[in-house]
Design a protein around this motif. Sequence first.
Motif, PDB file in Angstrom:
ATOM      1  N   GLU A  14     -28.005  38.234  26.733  1.00 42.47           N
ATOM      2  CA  GLU A  14     -28.616  38.811  25.540  1.00 42.47           C
ATOM      3  C   GLU A  14     -27.578  39.639  24.780  1.00 42.47           C
ATOM      4  O   GLU A  14     -26.765  40.347  25.381  1.00 42.47           O
ATOM      5  CB  GLU A  14     -29.793  39.700  25.943  1.00 42.47           C
ATOM      6  CG  GLU A  14     -30.636  40.191  24.776  1.00 42.47           C
ATOM      7  CD  GLU A  14     -31.818  41.031  25.233  1.00 42.47           C
ATOM      8  OE1 GLU A  14     -32.424  41.701  24.378  1.00 42.47           O
ATOM      9  OE2 GLU A  14     -32.124  41.023  26.445  1.00 42.47           O
ATOM     10  N   GLU A  15     -27.590  39.532  23.454  1.00 38.32           N
ATOM     11  CA  GLU A  15     -26.634  40.293  22.654  1.00 38.32           C
ATOM     12  C   GLU A  15     -27.050  41.758  22.582  1.00 38.32           C
ATOM     13  O   GLU A  15     -28.216  42.077  22.368  1.00 38.32           O
ATOM     14  CB  GLU A  15     -26.514  39.714  21.237  1.00 38.32           C
ATOM     15  CG  GLU A  15     -25.452  40.427  20.406  1.00 38.32           C
ATOM     16  CD  GLU A  15     -25.191  39.786  19.050  1.00 38.32           C
ATOM     17  OE1 GLU A  15     -24.297  40.263  18.341  1.00 38.32           O
ATOM     18  OE2 GLU A  15     -25.890  38.800  18.707  1.00 38.32           O
ATOM     19  N   ILE A  16     -26.092  42.632  22.750  1.00 39.47           N
ATOM     20  CA  ILE A  16     -26.335  44.079  22.661  1.00 39.47           C
ATOM     21  C   ILE A  16     -26.263  44.478  21.185  1.00 39.47           C
ATOM     22  O   ILE A  16     -25.358  44.049  20.459  1.00 39.47           O
ATOM     23  CB  ILE A  16     -25.268  44.854  23.481  1.00 39.47           C
ATOM     24  CG1 ILE A  16     -25.341  44.439  24.959  1.00 39.47           C
ATOM     25  CG2 ILE A  16     -25.466  46.360  23.350  1.00 39.47           C
ATOM     26  CD1 ILE A  16     -24.135  44.872  25.782  1.00 39.47           C
ATOM     27  N   SER A  17     -27.208  45.286  20.750  1.00 39.38           N
ATOM     28  CA  SER A  17     -27.238  45.675  19.339  1.00 39.38           C
ATOM     29  C   SER A  17     -27.835  47.068  19.172  1.00 39.38           C
ATOM     30  O   SER A  17     -28.580  47.543  20.031  1.00 39.38           O
ATOM     31  CB  SER A  17     -28.071  44.665  18.537  1.00 39.38           C
ATOM     32  OG  SER A  17     -29.406  44.654  19.023  1.00 39.38           O
ATOM     33  N   TYR A  18     -27.478  47.713  18.073  1.00 35.23           N
ATOM     34  CA  TYR A  18     -28.101  48.995  17.737  1.00 35.23           C
ATOM     35  C   TYR A  18     -28.211  49.103  16.213  1.00 35.23           C
ATOM     36  O   TYR A  18     -27.579  48.330  15.482  1.00 35.23           O
ATOM     37  CB  TYR A  18     -27.341  50.183  18.340  1.00 35.23           C
ATOM     38  CG  TYR A  18     -25.945  50.440  17.785  1.00 35.23           C
ATOM     39  CD1 TYR A  18     -25.742  51.316  16.720  1.00 35.23           C
ATOM     40  CD2 TYR A  18     -24.837  49.814  18.350  1.00 35.23           C
ATOM     41  CE1 TYR A  18     -24.467  51.566  16.238  1.00 35.23           C
ATOM     42  CE2 TYR A  18     -23.562  50.061  17.871  1.00 35.23           C
ATOM     43  CZ  TYR A  18     -23.373  50.938  16.810  1.00 35.23           C
ATOM     44  OH  TYR A  18     -22.110  51.173  16.329  1.00 35.23           O
ATOM     45  N   ASP A  19     -29.006  50.035  15.758  1.00 35.88           N
ATOM     46  CA  ASP A  19     -29.234  50.220  14.328  1.00 35.88           C
ATOM     47  C   ASP A  19     -28.089  51.026  13.734  1.00 35.88           C
ATOM     48  O   ASP A  19     -27.832  52.155  14.151  1.00 35.88           O
ATOM     49  CB  ASP A  19     -30.576  50.952  14.117  1.00 35.88           C
ATOM     50  CG  ASP A  19     -31.026  50.956  12.663  1.00 35.88           C
ATOM     51  OD1 ASP A  19     -30.153  50.810  11.774  1.00 35.88           O
ATOM     52  OD2 ASP A  19     -32.228  51.119  12.418  1.00 35.88           O
TER      53      ASP A  19
END
Length: 215
Positions: free
Chosen positions: A108-113
């Motif tokens: 799963e790709e790690i992401s943040y706002d």
Amino acid sequence: MPASLVNKPYRIGRSKTGLGLFATQPIKKGVKIIRYFGPLLDSKNEKHDAIENKYLFQISKRWTVDGSIRKNVARYINHSCKPNAESDVNPAKKKIIIRSIKKIEPGEEISYDYGTEYFKEYLKPIGCKCDGCEAKRKKKRAKLRAEKAKAKEKAERKEAKQAEKAKRKKDKAKAKKADAKKALKKTAQVTKTAKAGKRTVGKKAKAKKAKAKKA
């Protein structure tokens, strides 16, 4: 693979927006994933204040981290409107930690706002490509297609109804014309019969008159 990635729960991989950071093992909620780091830029320093790139991370009104250096693997983490991680900023220590806010599965790709300011300046003009926004656009396109299909179906029904109405009107006019022709023919026949009868009566009267005269 860079030395900084050995035995780490993530890897750099190809993403929809270029490169991204992907989990290589399960990451629990609330776990520190990686530190976002780079040279500190002082807004009071004119040279520092003139630096511009998309990896600048402001930690206070005065201090900003320039995360454009290659060793800063955290710079590969992409923005998401529905992220699985967040940036934990400590202005006093001038540190930025990327921490998980939900369980992240391997692959799963790690992401943040990235925040409202970054979104408006860099992402909004080109359109956000995160999964959440892509899903919204897909849903919107599907809705537009459904509305278009519905409008087309409605137009076709209206066209068919108008064609049927025109056909009925034409058939009615044709029937009326046929009735008028039939009535005219009948009238002509009656007139002809009447004239024939009149001629017969006239002949009889003439013959009777001639007979009387002869007598």
